[in-house]
Design an enzyme around this catalytic site. Structure first.
Site, PDB file in Angstrom:
ATOM      1  N   LYS A   6       0.861  -1.185   0.000  1.00  0.00           N
ATOM      2  CA  LYS A   6       0.000   0.000   0.000  1.00  0.00           C
ATOM      3  C   LYS A   6       0.908   1.250   0.000  1.00  0.00           C
ATOM      4  O   LYS A   6       1.847   1.331   0.777  1.00  0.00           O
ATOM      5  CB  LYS A   6      -0.909   0.002   1.235  1.00  0.00           C
ATOM      6  CG  LYS A   6      -2.054   0.975   1.171  1.00  0.00           C
ATOM      7  CD  LYS A   6      -3.092   0.676   2.249  1.00  0.00           C
ATOM      8  CE  LYS A   6      -4.319   1.585   2.111  1.00  0.00           C
ATOM      9  NZ  LYS A   6      -5.373   1.240   3.097  1.00  0.00           N
ATOM     10  N   ARG A  11     -24.890  -2.302   7.811  1.00  0.00           N
ATOM     11  CA  ARG A  11     -24.431  -3.680   7.589  1.00  0.00           C
ATOM     12  C   ARG A  11     -24.864  -4.597   8.740  1.00  0.00           C
ATOM     13  O   ARG A  11     -24.944  -5.814   8.585  1.00  0.00           O
ATOM     14  CB  ARG A  11     -22.918  -3.644   7.389  1.00  0.00           C
ATOM     15  CG  ARG A  11     -22.104  -4.838   7.034  1.00  0.00           C
ATOM     16  CD  ARG A  11     -22.209  -5.492   5.721  1.00  0.00           C
ATOM     17  NE  ARG A  11     -21.977  -4.884   4.451  1.00  0.00           N
ATOM     18  CZ  ARG A  11     -20.820  -4.941   3.784  1.00  0.00           C
ATOM     19  NH1 ARG A  11     -19.747  -5.431   4.358  1.00  0.00           N
ATOM     20  NH2 ARG A  11     -20.732  -4.466   2.546  1.00  0.00           N
ATOM     21  N   GLU A  20     -18.778  -5.567  10.954  1.00  0.00           N
ATOM     22  CA  GLU A  20     -19.767  -4.847  11.749  1.00  0.00           C
ATOM     23  C   GLU A  20     -20.806  -5.787  12.363  1.00  0.00           C
ATOM     24  O   GLU A  20     -21.209  -5.609  13.517  1.00  0.00           O
ATOM     25  CB  GLU A  20     -20.465  -3.789  10.881  1.00  0.00           C
ATOM     26  CG  GLU A  20     -19.578  -2.605  10.498  1.00  0.00           C
ATOM     27  CD  GLU A  20     -18.711  -2.869   9.287  1.00  0.00           C
ATOM     28  OE1 GLU A  20     -18.789  -3.964   8.708  1.00  0.00           O
ATOM     29  OE2 GLU A  20     -17.926  -1.961   8.921  1.00  0.00           O
TER      30      GLU A  20
HETATM   31  C1  LIG Z   1     -18.496  -2.351   5.351  1.00  0.00           C
HETATM   32  C2  LIG Z   1     -17.354  -1.368   5.397  1.00  0.00           C
HETATM   33  N1  LIG Z   1     -16.782  -1.105   6.587  1.00  0.00           N
HETATM   34  C3  LIG Z   1     -15.771  -0.211   6.662  1.00  0.00           C
HETATM   35  C4  LIG Z   1     -15.318   0.427   5.543  1.00  0.00           C
HETATM   36  C5  LIG Z   1     -14.221   1.468   5.642  1.00  0.00           C
HETATM   37  N2  LIG Z   1     -13.035   1.067   4.886  1.00  0.00           N
HETATM   38  C6  LIG Z   1     -12.763   1.541   3.691  1.00  0.00           C
HETATM   39  S1  LIG Z   1     -11.369   0.928   3.041  1.00  0.00           S
HETATM   40  C7  LIG Z   1     -11.087   0.005   4.439  1.00  0.00           C
HETATM   41  C8  LIG Z   1      -9.891  -0.867   4.539  1.00  0.00           C
HETATM   42  C9  LIG Z   1      -9.896  -1.863   3.422  1.00  0.00           C
HETATM   43  O1  LIG Z   1      -8.730  -2.684   3.540  1.00  0.00           O
HETATM   44  P1  LIG Z   1      -8.322  -3.543   2.288  1.00  0.00           P
HETATM   45  O2  LIG Z   1      -9.503  -4.241   1.764  1.00  0.00           O
HETATM   46  O3  LIG Z   1      -7.164  -4.353   2.708  1.00  0.00           O
HETATM   47  O4  LIG Z   1      -7.913  -2.472   1.184  1.00  0.00           O
HETATM   48  P2  LIG Z   1      -6.584  -1.593   1.108  1.00  0.00           P
HETATM   49  O5  LIG Z   1      -6.988  -0.207   1.586  1.00  0.00           O
HETATM   50  O6  LIG Z   1      -5.550  -2.219   1.980  1.00  0.00           O
HETATM   51  O7  LIG Z   1      -6.201  -1.588  -0.336  1.00  0.00           O
HETATM   52  C10 LIG Z   1     -12.096   0.196   5.354  1.00  0.00           C
HETATM   53  C11 LIG Z   1     -12.156  -0.425   6.688  1.00  0.00           C
HETATM   54  C12 LIG Z   1     -15.950   0.125   4.329  1.00  0.00           C
HETATM   55  N3  LIG Z   1     -15.591   0.753   3.159  1.00  0.00           N
HETATM   56  N4  LIG Z   1     -16.945  -0.769   4.278  1.00  0.00           N
END
Ligand SMILES: Cc1ncc(C[n+]2csc(CCOP(=O)(O)OP(=O)(O)O)c2C)c(N)n1
Ligand SMILES: CC(=O)[C@@H](O)[C@H](O)COP(=O)(O)O
Ligand SMILES: [Mg+2]
Length: 649
Positions: free
Chosen positions: A293, A407, A379
């Site tokens: 990242k 959710r 969640e």
């Molecule tokens: C249901 C839900 N909960 C929380 C979020 C907030 N959120 C957005 S990106 C993220 C992290 C995602 O991690 P990953 O899938 O590993 O993607 P990366 O940013 O590492 O590429 C979170 C928690 C979301 N988008 N959807």
């Protein structure tokens, strides 16, 4: 100021990105040109986001992966579905939207996530995590039913892989044995460092030396075999894999697991993607891509959050343009209030679903590491996890953004409310959220919680009220309670005590007396209601302005009194239809208070999806600003006032 490829020490090759309008152009390039193209895409994205702000780190981590997927697969006929979608900026640059990247997340501009209405290259909208495998399976089954042969590729991050929905989808995909490509983009990051057993498992997969060398050897062999001998080679590799690792979690779910592969190395990516495309897999395949990242931009690589979400920044230094806050953030005021309660009560515990900094729980965790729980993007589990703790005498604070709490709606009702468990829901980002737009609007929590029996629902008008409501929630041990408040800065106009004062439950307060119009506000719209009352006064009408404080239980005496003593009655809330105004109008109707011709006007969000823009613009468009509230009152008084240009209410 922008950075150019040459600044990164590349020799002065002919720029490629200027010749790429869409993936069909990209597929005309030789594979040897793809590293240069990737570098140009990376710099283009850095330059664009430096001007707009937005999500940067995740996109930087998938530049090579995006280029490789579009080079190998025939998008848009082959369906490419992104999970969360915040990493889609390279995808948008390569799919006919490069020239609009400087409009991203702004009113009328590109969405910050994938969205169907924006492009044929976005087959599925995203922004809430962990949906891509389900959507991909749907596309795969529809393809098979229609006798089509296209590929379906779902790209899901390691953080998003912590949500139950991803396993529901894999479980079903494995059983249906549908031809589906899932790419696990494993950068060992969520918004914060990842949590959970899966993260440790993935690390083991990546680090298993014998597995890695054997797998690498097996892959080398496979990549040399002609397609017609693939099956034999595949079986050999499967045996090798099983021998060294007993099969991965994903294989136990029916997936053919390939990996880990270096998600930044085209010499790894391209042969694997081509094999998956051409080997005629008859079931689901999971490619485990290891990425970084923030890759390729040193300020992002060095940052703890890998520049997950950034404001505008200087591209050379990476320094973000952070305007000094004029007031504390609501999330941090919440944390201050909860820390104060936790100091007096060791039963106070707190849960976040992968959003520690956004919810302020990072501050609570500094004080009470053993009483803070990050359950990952989960969640549904998080709410019922809190319910379990509440059963055994603890005071859990489930801190989940309004949009993400959607959710876990069944868990709120089935696991918490029906059992009258004292879970405290702290609902940040309630109301307009601005640039994240339609998928993240905190529009519905008053509607979806207001219909649940025996819940206490509070909305503070400012940061002092928030502290008081947190203190109040700490005393509610016989039922669930919820506090909802908007994203961002508080008012900065009130001094904050060490600890909040407990409020009388179900009691509102009158801030101004008048006789023509009653305005009953819930939450932070109160300030604009007071200004609207000033405008009414300038037009010869006096208004009573009251702060409901509680959506449930309603202050029945206050509502009755306002109705009985005014001809016009407005409710004002930063929420959708079906929320606070419905609770009040339901009371008025049942008490016969409409019978005397009371002119009741709900001021709430219009019944539409509200796209990305600035929060101020969103409030104006919704008629929830001073002018909108003023116009609604004047209209009820029979005095039509022209709308502002952008108002749609
Ligand atoms: C249901 C839900 N909960 C929380 C979020 C907030 N959120 C957005 S990106 C993220 C992290 C995602 O991690 P990953 O899938 O590993 O993607 P990366 O940013 O590492 O590429 C979170 C928690 C979301 N988008 N959807
Ligand atoms: C992509 C995603 O869902 C999160 O990054 C979200 O954008 C965070 O929102 P806040 O910026 O309001 O914390
Ligand atoms: Mg990740």
């Amino acid at each position: 100021m922008e950075i150019r490829v040459s600044q990164f020490g590349h020799n002065r090759q002919t720029p490629l990105l200027d010749t790429i309008h869409n993936p069909a152009d990209l597929r005309k390039l030789d594979e040897s040109q793809l590293p240069q193209l990737a570098e140009e895409v990376r710099l283009d994205m850095i330059n664009a986001v430096s001007r707009t702000g937005g999500h940067l780190g995740a996109g930087l981590g998938v530049v090579e992966l995006t280029v490789a997927i579009h080079h190998v697969f025939n998008t848009p006929d082959d369906k490419l579905i992104w999970d969360v979608g915040h990493q889609c900026y390279p995808h948008k640059i390569l799919t006919e939207r490069r020239d609009e990247m400087r409009t991203i997340r702004q009113g009328g501009g590109l969405s910050g996530f994938t969205t169907r209405k924006e492009s044929i290259y976005d087959p599925f909208g995203a922004a809430h995590s962990s949906t891509s495998i389900s959507a991909g399976l749907g596309y795969a089954v529809a393809r098979d039913l229609a006798g089509k042969t296209n590929n379906v590729i779902s790209v899901i991050g390691d953080g998003s892989m912590t949500a139950g929905m991803a396993y529901e989808a894999m479980n079903n995909a494995g059983a249906m044995n549908s031809r589906l490509v899932v790419i696990l983009n494993d950068n060992d990051m969520s918004i914060a460092p990842p949590v959970g057993a899966l993260s440790a498992y993935l690390s083991r997969l990546i680090s298993a030396k014998p597995y890695q060398s054997m797998r690498h050897l097996a892959k080398e062999i496979i990549s040399k075999f002609p397609p017609r001998l693939e099956t034999a080679a595949k079986r050999a590799e499967e045996y090798a894999r099983g021998f060294f690792t007993g099969g991965t979690l994903f294989e136990e779910l029916g997936f053919f697991y390939i990996g880990p592969v270096d998600g930044h190395d085209f010499s790894h990516l391209l042969p694997v993607l081509k094999n998956v495309r051409d080997c005629g897999f008859d079931g689901p395949v999971l490619i485990h891509a290891v990425t970084q990242k923030g890759k390729g931009y040193e300020p992002a690589e060095k940052a703890a959050d890998k520049y997950h979400g950034v404001s505008k920044f200087d591209v050379v230094s990476g320094k973000q343009e952070k305007t000094p806050p004029k007031a504390p953030l609501y999330q941090n005021v919440f944390a201050k209030a909860l820390i104060a309660e936790a100091k007096h009560d060791d039963k106070v515990v707190a849960m976040t679903a992968a959003m520690p900094s956004g919810t302020g729980l990072n501050l609570f965790q500094e004080e009470f590491p053993d009483r803070t729980f990050d359950v990952g993007i989960a969640e549904q589990h998080g709410v019922t996890f809190c319910a379990g703790m509440a059963c055994d005498g603890y005071k859990p604070y489930a801190t989940i953004y309004s949009t993400f709490l959607q959710r876990a709606y069944d868990q709120v009702i089935h696991d918490v409310a029906i059992q009258s468990l004292p879970v405290r829901f702290i609902i940040d980002r309630a109301g307009m959220v601005g640039a994240d737009g339609v998928t993240h609007q905190g529009s519905y929590d008053l509607a979806y919680l207001g219909c649940i029996p025996d819940m206490v629902i509070m909305a503070p008008s400012d940061e002092l009220e928030l502290m008081n409501m947190v203190a109040t929630s700490a005393t509610i041990d016989d039922k669930p309670s919820a506090i909802r408040f908007p994203r961002g800065e508080a008012t900065g106009k009130v001094d904050l005590p060490e600890r909040g004062t407990v409020l009388e439950i179900g009691k509102g307060r009158v801030l101004r007396e008048g006789k023509h119009v009653a305005i009953l506000a819930l939450g932070t719209r109160l300030a604009d209601c007071l200004e609207a009352a000033d405008k009414l006064a300038a037009h010869g009408y006096s208004a009573t302005v009251a702060d409901a404080r509680f959506a449930k239980p309603l202050d029945v005496d206050l509502v009755k009194n306002l109705a009985a003593n005014h001809d016009v009655f407005l409710t004002v809330e930063e929420g959708s239809i079906g929320g606070f105004s419905s609770l009040v109008s339901n009371l008025l109707a049942n008490e016969g208070l409409f019978d005397n011709g009371l002119k009741f006007r709900p001021v709430c969000m219009p019944d539409i999806f509200i796209d990305h823009d600035s929060p101020a613009k969103q409030l104006e468009q919704a008629g929830l600003d001073v002018d909108g509230i003023f116009r609604k009152a004047m209209s009820a008084l029979g005095q039509e006032v022209a709308k502002s240009s952008s108002s749609i209410a």
